[in-house]
Motif scaffolding. Sequence first.
Motif, mmCIF file in Angstrom:
data_model
loop_
_atom_site.group_PDB
_atom_site.id
_atom_site.type_symbol
_atom_site.label_atom_id
_atom_site.label_comp_id
_atom_site.label_asym_id
_atom_site.label_seq_id
_atom_site.Cartn_x
_atom_site.Cartn_y
_atom_site.Cartn_z
ATOM 1 N N LEU A 182 0.829 -1.188 0.000
ATOM 2 C CA LEU A 182 0.000 0.000 0.000
ATOM 3 C C LEU A 182 0.868 1.244 0.000
ATOM 4 O O LEU A 182 1.894 1.289 0.688
ATOM 5 N N ARG A 183 0.438 2.260 -0.716
ATOM 6 C CA ARG A 183 1.123 3.556 -0.665
ATOM 7 C C ARG A 183 0.740 4.207 0.670
ATOM 8 O O ARG A 183 -0.428 4.471 0.914
ATOM 9 N N THR A 184 1.726 4.465 1.511
ATOM 10 C CA THR A 184 1.424 5.006 2.831
ATOM 11 C C THR A 184 1.861 6.449 3.018
ATOM 12 O O THR A 184 1.381 7.124 3.919
ATOM 13 N N LYS A 185 2.790 6.917 2.198
ATOM 14 C CA LYS A 185 3.285 8.280 2.353
ATOM 15 C C LYS A 185 3.933 8.728 1.065
ATOM 16 O O LYS A 185 4.606 7.945 0.399
ATOM 17 N N ARG A 186 3.752 10.006 0.751
ATOM 18 C CA ARG A 186 4.467 10.607 -0.373
ATOM 19 C C ARG A 186 5.645 11.373 0.208
ATOM 20 O O ARG A 186 5.481 12.193 1.115
ATOM 21 N N LEU A 187 6.828 11.106 -0.298
ATOM 22 C CA LEU A 187 8.055 11.718 0.199
ATOM 23 C C LEU A 187 8.547 12.723 -0.831
ATOM 24 O O LEU A 187 9.110 12.347 -1.866
ATOM 25 N N HIS A 188 8.300 13.989 -0.564
ATOM 26 C CA HIS A 188 8.614 15.061 -1.507
ATOM 27 C C HIS A 188 10.128 15.205 -1.676
ATOM 28 O O HIS A 188 10.864 15.287 -0.689
ATOM 29 N N ARG A 189 10.585 15.213 -2.943
ATOM 30 C CA ARG A 189 12.004 15.387 -3.286
ATOM 31 C C ARG A 189 12.892 14.424 -2.485
ATOM 32 O O ARG A 189 13.932 14.794 -1.965
ATOM 33 N N TYR A 190 12.499 13.192 -2.425
ATOM 34 C CA TYR A 190 13.160 12.164 -1.613
ATOM 35 C C TYR A 190 14.530 11.777 -2.156
ATOM 36 O O TYR A 190 15.461 11.542 -1.406
ATOM 37 N N TYR A 191 14.634 11.696 -3.469
ATOM 38 C CA TYR A 191 15.876 11.243 -4.088
ATOM 39 C C TYR A 191 16.801 12.415 -4.410
ATOM 40 O O TYR A 191 16.358 13.546 -4.558
ATOM 41 N N LEU A 192 18.087 12.114 -4.548
ATOM 42 C CA LEU A 192 19.076 13.147 -4.846
ATOM 43 C C LEU A 192 18.802 13.872 -6.155
ATOM 44 O O LEU A 192 19.169 15.028 -6.321
ATOM 45 N N ASN A 193 18.131 13.193 -7.084
ATOM 46 C CA ASN A 193 17.816 13.823 -8.367
ATOM 47 C C ASN A 193 16.591 14.738 -8.274
ATOM 48 O O ASN A 193 16.169 15.301 -9.270
ATOM 49 N N GLY A 194 16.023 14.875 -7.078
ATOM 50 C CA GLY A 194 14.881 15.753 -6.863
ATOM 51 C C GLY A 194 13.533 15.090 -7.025
ATOM 52 O O GLY A 194 12.498 15.706 -6.751
ATOM 53 N N ASN A 195 13.507 13.840 -7.456
ATOM 54 C CA ASN A 195 12.238 13.136 -7.634
ATOM 55 C C ASN A 195 11.626 12.766 -6.286
ATOM 56 O O ASN A 195 12.330 12.497 -5.325
ATOM 57 N N SER A 196 10.317 12.730 -6.280
ATOM 58 C CA SER A 196 9.571 12.310 -5.090
ATOM 59 C C SER A 196 9.372 10.800 -5.121
ATOM 60 O O SER A 196 9.524 10.166 -6.165
ATOM 61 N N ALA A 197 9.004 10.267 -3.981
ATOM 62 C CA ALA A 197 8.813 8.828 -3.860
ATOM 63 C C ALA A 197 7.538 8.538 -3.080
ATOM 64 O O ALA A 197 7.011 9.406 -2.375
ATOM 65 N N TYR A 198 7.073 7.299 -3.226
ATOM 66 C CA TYR A 198 6.039 6.773 -2.345
ATOM 67 C C TYR A 198 6.708 5.786 -1.408
ATOM 68 O O TYR A 198 7.529 4.965 -1.847
ATOM 69 N N ARG A 199 6.384 5.881 -0.123
ATOM 70 C CA ARG A 199 6.729 4.791 0.789
ATOM 71 C C ARG A 199 5.582 3.808 0.680
ATOM 72 O O ARG A 199 4.417 4.188 0.733
ATOM 73 N N MET A 200 5.927 2.555 0.503
ATOM 74 C CA MET A 200 4.927 1.502 0.385
ATOM 75 C C MET A 200 5.199 0.476 1.475
ATOM 76 O O MET A 200 6.350 0.176 1.782
ATOM 77 N N ILE A 201 4.112 -0.034 2.057
ATOM 78 C CA ILE A 201 4.244 -1.012 3.125
ATOM 79 C C ILE A 201 3.282 -2.164 2.874
ATOM 80 O O ILE A 201 2.141 -1.963 2.445
#
Length: 185
Positions: A146-165
């Motif tokens: 499940l997508r549990t959180k959106r992580l804004h600018r998570y990666y060094l390249n500036g892209n955001s990520a979803y934390r999934m659990i």
Amino acid sequence: MTTSVDGTGKSPLPDLHYIQYDPDKEAQYLTAIRELISKDLSEPYSIYVYRYFLYQWADLCYMTVDSSGELIGVVVCKLEPHRDGPMRGYIAMLAVKKEHRGRGIASKLVRMAMDGMIAKDADEIALETEIDNIPSLKLYERLGFLRTKRLHRYYLNGNSAYRMILYLKDGVASKQSQMPYDPLY
């Protein structure tokens, strides 16, 4: 169009072998693992990051090799208590050579890692993936994450990520993780 056992529509490759990583074979596989992962993931990892995972949790890292021993795919994972709370498995890295994608290799690697974590009594399994990595999102959602959180600018390249659990046991999602008390924190 043929339909494979995994429903991808592509026939599986013959002579693929799924094996657990063995630290004694570092000389044979570590360079290939680093090259494969660096082609796909947006984070540049040092040799020490790979060794951190592969030395401590070799039993939770799996590879796909062809009949000649060439690395086709890899999943790198760990399992440890999360903030004094649940035992959390973590899928740190997953990569499959581009020309071999769509044949269920990544799904099988992730399932093997999940089974290994379940056998070690994991309560949940977490990961992060880029929000625009649709194949990855579909793979993990198909496996129950499940997508549990959106992580804004998570990666060094500036892209955001979803934390999934993936919650493996009843009630784990409502368990509070405990941060150790630190009056200076």
